[in-house]
Design an enzyme around this catalytic site. Structure first.
Site, PDB file in Angstrom:
ATOM      1  N   HIS A   1       0.886  -1.174   0.000  1.00  6.27           N
ATOM      2  CA  HIS A   1       0.000   0.000   0.000  1.00  6.27           C
ATOM      3  C   HIS A   1       0.924   1.224   0.000  1.00  6.27           C
ATOM      4  CE1 HIS A   1      -2.691   3.023   1.779  1.00  6.27           C
ATOM      5  NE2 HIS A   1      -3.704   2.235   1.486  1.00  6.27           N
TER       6      HIS A   1
ATOM      7  N   ASP B   1       3.084  -4.765   7.978  1.00  6.08           N
ATOM      8  CA  ASP B   1       1.886  -3.948   7.827  1.00  6.08           C
ATOM      9  C   ASP B   1       0.685  -4.892   7.861  1.00  6.08           C
ATOM     10  OD1 ASP B   1      -0.269  -2.502   6.985  1.00  6.08           O
ATOM     11  OD2 ASP B   1       0.642  -1.734   5.142  1.00  6.08           O
TER      12      ASP B   1
ATOM     13  N   GLN C   1      -4.651  -4.853   6.735  1.00  4.98           N
ATOM     14  CA  GLN C   1      -5.743  -5.687   6.216  1.00  4.98           C
ATOM     15  C   GLN C   1      -5.874  -6.981   7.016  1.00  4.98           C
ATOM     16  OE1 GLN C   1      -8.034  -4.857   4.046  1.00  4.98           O
ATOM     17  NE2 GLN C   1      -7.096  -2.907   3.496  1.00  4.98           N
TER      18      GLN C   1
ATOM     19  N   LYS D   1     -10.401  -0.572  10.303  1.00  9.13           N
ATOM     20  CA  LYS D   1     -10.493  -1.712   9.373  1.00  9.13           C
ATOM     21  C   LYS D   1     -11.117  -2.922  10.074  1.00  9.13           C
ATOM     22  CE  LYS D   1      -7.498   0.055   6.170  1.00  9.13           C
ATOM     23  NZ  LYS D   1      -8.008   0.729   4.986  1.00  9.13           N
TER      24      LYS D   1
ATOM     25  N   CYS E   1      -4.648   2.467  -4.036  1.00 10.38           N
ATOM     26  CA  CYS E   1      -3.465   2.891  -3.273  1.00 10.38           C
ATOM     27  C   CYS E   1      -2.352   1.855  -3.367  1.00 10.38           C
ATOM     28  CB  CYS E   1      -3.809   3.147  -1.800  1.00 10.38           C
ATOM     29  SG  CYS E   1      -4.855   4.549  -1.561  1.00 10.38           S
TER      30      CYS E   1
HETATM   31  N1  PLP Z   1      -1.623  -0.593   4.742  1.00 16.82           N
HETATM   32  C1  PLP Z   1      -2.582  -1.285   4.126  1.00 16.82           C
HETATM   33  C2  PLP Z   1      -2.295  -2.678   3.651  1.00 16.82           C
HETATM   34  C3  PLP Z   1      -3.851  -0.734   3.954  1.00 16.82           C
HETATM   35  O1  PLP Z   1      -4.807  -1.430   3.349  1.00 16.82           O
HETATM   36  C4  PLP Z   1      -4.085   0.589   4.412  1.00 16.82           C
HETATM   37  C5  PLP Z   1      -5.375   1.227   4.185  1.00 16.82           C
HETATM   38  O2  PLP Z   1      -6.147   0.835   3.335  1.00 16.82           O
HETATM   39  C6  PLP Z   1      -3.047   1.256   5.064  1.00 16.82           C
HETATM   40  C7  PLP Z   1      -1.831   0.646   5.202  1.00 16.82           C
HETATM   41  C8  PLP Z   1      -3.271   2.631   5.605  1.00 16.82           C
HETATM   42  O3  PLP Z   1      -4.215   2.580   6.624  1.00 16.82           O
HETATM   43  P1  PLP Z   1      -4.823   3.896   7.276  1.00 16.82           P
HETATM   44  O4  PLP Z   1      -5.429   4.668   6.128  1.00 16.82           O
HETATM   45  O5  PLP Z   1      -5.846   3.404   8.229  1.00 16.82           O
HETATM   46  O6  PLP Z   1      -3.714   4.636   7.899  1.00 16.82           O
END
Ligand code: PLP
Length: 552
Positions: free
Chosen positions: A121, A197, A200, A223, A364
């Site tokens: 992401h 990370d 998800q 999430k 993204c």
């Molecule tokens: N990492 C992953 C895999 C994500 O799917 C997302 C958001 O969709 C993020 C990071 C960023 O999360 P946040 O927007 O809650 O900071």
């Protein structure tokens, strides 16, 4: 099975609002909805306990502080941290990753290396790019197959200069879960900081930070049915102890003098200023809510839905399915077949019109989506435990209708509808003396645009164009063909001009055009009325979007 999706869904008040009773919500990878207990906890914090934490000694402040620390304990359990102080409250995964990208790179030397995957992401890519630029670091990427990282080949990109490895546990764009086992083995006896990370993953699986074996892990409460504005950063005790602070301010200090300060111990060293306290209260309720559920049964139910969704999508001719059901966190991503006149955004609009929420775009994760498909953008349907087979049936039925409507429309673009642009040239227009003559020429050009009743559909309508105008598009080999129709003669004339520029061109050729300069040169922006000018801009943008030169 110890999980009842119907009972689960009943706890989410959004679905019982009259305007949402037909809603099929399949955008859970972007954010989930919240159960009543979470909404109540946020409101109750303000209603009964509002005070700042860790500072004042009065009753309300003590209560708020206890709530934050109790939530930390629950969050430690949720991630299986060895101790609660290994949990830091952030605003979300993005903030956790920015904190790490900033603090972990502070003492690195030029030429040191950071290893990422091509499936990240943007939140786990851009902060590292920024840090790399700041400190002259090198970014390397784990070998992949079709975009899926091959951690059993990670040694190929590790070197003595590797200081950080930061990888996603599950792709937000295609849903696949990464097999982190080989990475754990390889990193076990190296002095490399390892970040996962889990933004998800945490929504769909029990996360056990100690078993994963990483130094740091991030996730976002929104999430997994919690509030927005709060996330978790797990850091192994020794890894956190060695981490310099990110932001300075109240709450994170021990002693402050005029010229320098000493910093507190983790976790408070990383919790600067006033946290999102009501959101933390909501997170506490959310963790309790999740604890009462059989999460393995929930995950099994979601996997059934994921399988069913993929099976049904696979049966649809006219779409390319980009994701696989296997080891997937509930995400199906697909695009209209390359030869289709449809774009992903058209499908998303069509579905929205039928109260089905999905996401269209590059999710993204632009590098991954570029790698994985020749399509500019795709549609993502993402599942949560409150979804049902009925939701998927509604999605599939609407998709079938959308594809059928488009097929009958594009077959109506026949040779009889062909435009007659052969005799036109931009030079002709440029040579006209003055705007009046140029405008007359454009009005004549309108005759070159054949009427195309077959493309006059809601999906093809250009938004933002006052006069009803429609565009459809198809690819012939690697070249774009556009079909435009409008109720306004002048828009047809402008369409002829636009088609001279973009028709039968490749994506790269269209992207290289400097249309703004040409239109300014022809005096369009200056002489067209503001509404006509905006309408023309909307038409140009739609054409660029369809060609993949403008983000959808
Ligand atoms: N990492 C992953 C895999 C994500 O799917 C997302 C958001 O969709 C993020 C990071 C960023 O999360 P946040 O927007 O809650 O900071």
């Amino acid at each position: 099975m110890l999980f009842s999706p119907q009972q689960f869904k009943q706890q989410f008040p959004l679905f019982s609002q009259p305007e949402n009773c037909e809603l099929v919500y399949l955008d859970n990878a972007a954010t989930t909805h919240r159960p009543q207990v979470v909404i109540d906890a946020v409101a109750d914090f303000y209603r009964t306990s509002n005070a700042n934490t860790h500072r004042s000694s009065h009753r309300l402040a003590r209560r708020a502080t206890e709530m934050v620390e109790a939530t930390r304990i629950a969050a430690g359990r949720f991630l299986n941290a060895a101790e609660p102080s290994e949990v830091i409250f952030t605003r979300g995964s993005t903030e956790g990753l920015n904190l790490l990208a900033s603090s972990l790179t502070e003492n690195l030397s030029p030429g040191d290396e950071i290893v990422l995957t091509t499936a990240e992401h943007h939140a786990n890519l851009v902060p590292w790019q920024m840090a790399a630029q700041r400190h002259d670091l090198i970014l390397k990427f784990v070998p992949h197959k079709n975009g899926v990282p091959q951690f059993d080949r990670v040694e190929e990109v590790l070197s003595e200069r590797t200081k950080i490895v930061s990888v996603t546990a599950a792709s937000n764009a295609l849903g696949f879960m990464a097999d982190l086992g080989p990475l754990k083995q390889v990193l076990a006896d190296r002095n490399i900081r390892w970040i996962v990370d889990a933004a998800q993953l945490a929504a769909h699986q029990v996360v056990d930070a100690q078993t994963i074996g990483c130094d740091f892990l991030v996730c976002s409460a929104h999430k997994f049915y919690g509030p927005t504005g709060v996330g978790l950063l797990y850091g192994r005790r020794e890894s956190l102890a060695a981490l310099p602070p990110w932001q300075g301010g109240g709450e994170m200090i021990e002693q402050v003098q005029l010229q320098s300060s000493t910093y507190g111990a983790p976790p408070h060293r990383f919790e600067t200023g006033t946290s999102s306290l009501a959101a933390i209260a909501g997170l506490g309720a959310c963790l309790q809510f999740l604890q009462q559920l059989d999460r393995d049964a929930m995950a099994a139910y979601e996997q059934q839905l994921t399988d069913y969704l993929h099976q049904q999508l696979q049966k649809l001719p006219g779409i390319d399915l980009l994701s696989n059901a296997e080891s997937n966190v509930g995400i199906a991503t697909f695009a209209p077949a390359v030869e289709s006149a449809l774009q992903a955004t058209d499908i998303a609009h069509w579905l929205d019109g039928r109260d089905i929420a999905v996401r269209a775009g590059r999710h993204c994760a632009m590098p991954l989506m570029e790698l994985r498909s020749g399509h500019g953008s795709s549609v993502r349907a993402s599942i949560a435990a409150y979804n049902s087979r009925n939701d998927i049936d509604r999605l599939i039925e609407s998709l079938q209708n959308c594809l059928a409507a488009t097929q009958s429309n594009s077959s109506l673009v026949t040779t009889a509808d062909a435009d007659h642009l052969e005799e036109l040239s931009i030079e002709q227009l440029r040579q006209q003396r003055g705007w009046q003559q140029r405008y007359r020429q454009l009005m004549k050009w309108a005759d070159a645009i054949a009427p195309k009743p077959g493309i006059r559909t809601v999906g093809n309508r250009v938004r933002g164009c006052e006069a009803a105008t429609w565009v459809s598009h198809r690819m012939v080999d690697d070249r774009h063909q556009f079909f435009i129709d409008s109720e306004a003669r002048v828009v047809k004339g402008l369409a002829a001009l636009l088609l001279l520029l973009v028709n039968n061109k490749t994506t790269a050729e269209i992207a290289a055009l400097d249309m703004d300069a040409l239109f300014a040169d022809l005096g369009l922006e200056k002489h067209l009325s503001p509404s006509r000018s905006n309408g023309f801009r909307a038409l140009v943008n739609r054409v660029l979007q369809l060609s993949g030169s403008l983000l959808g």
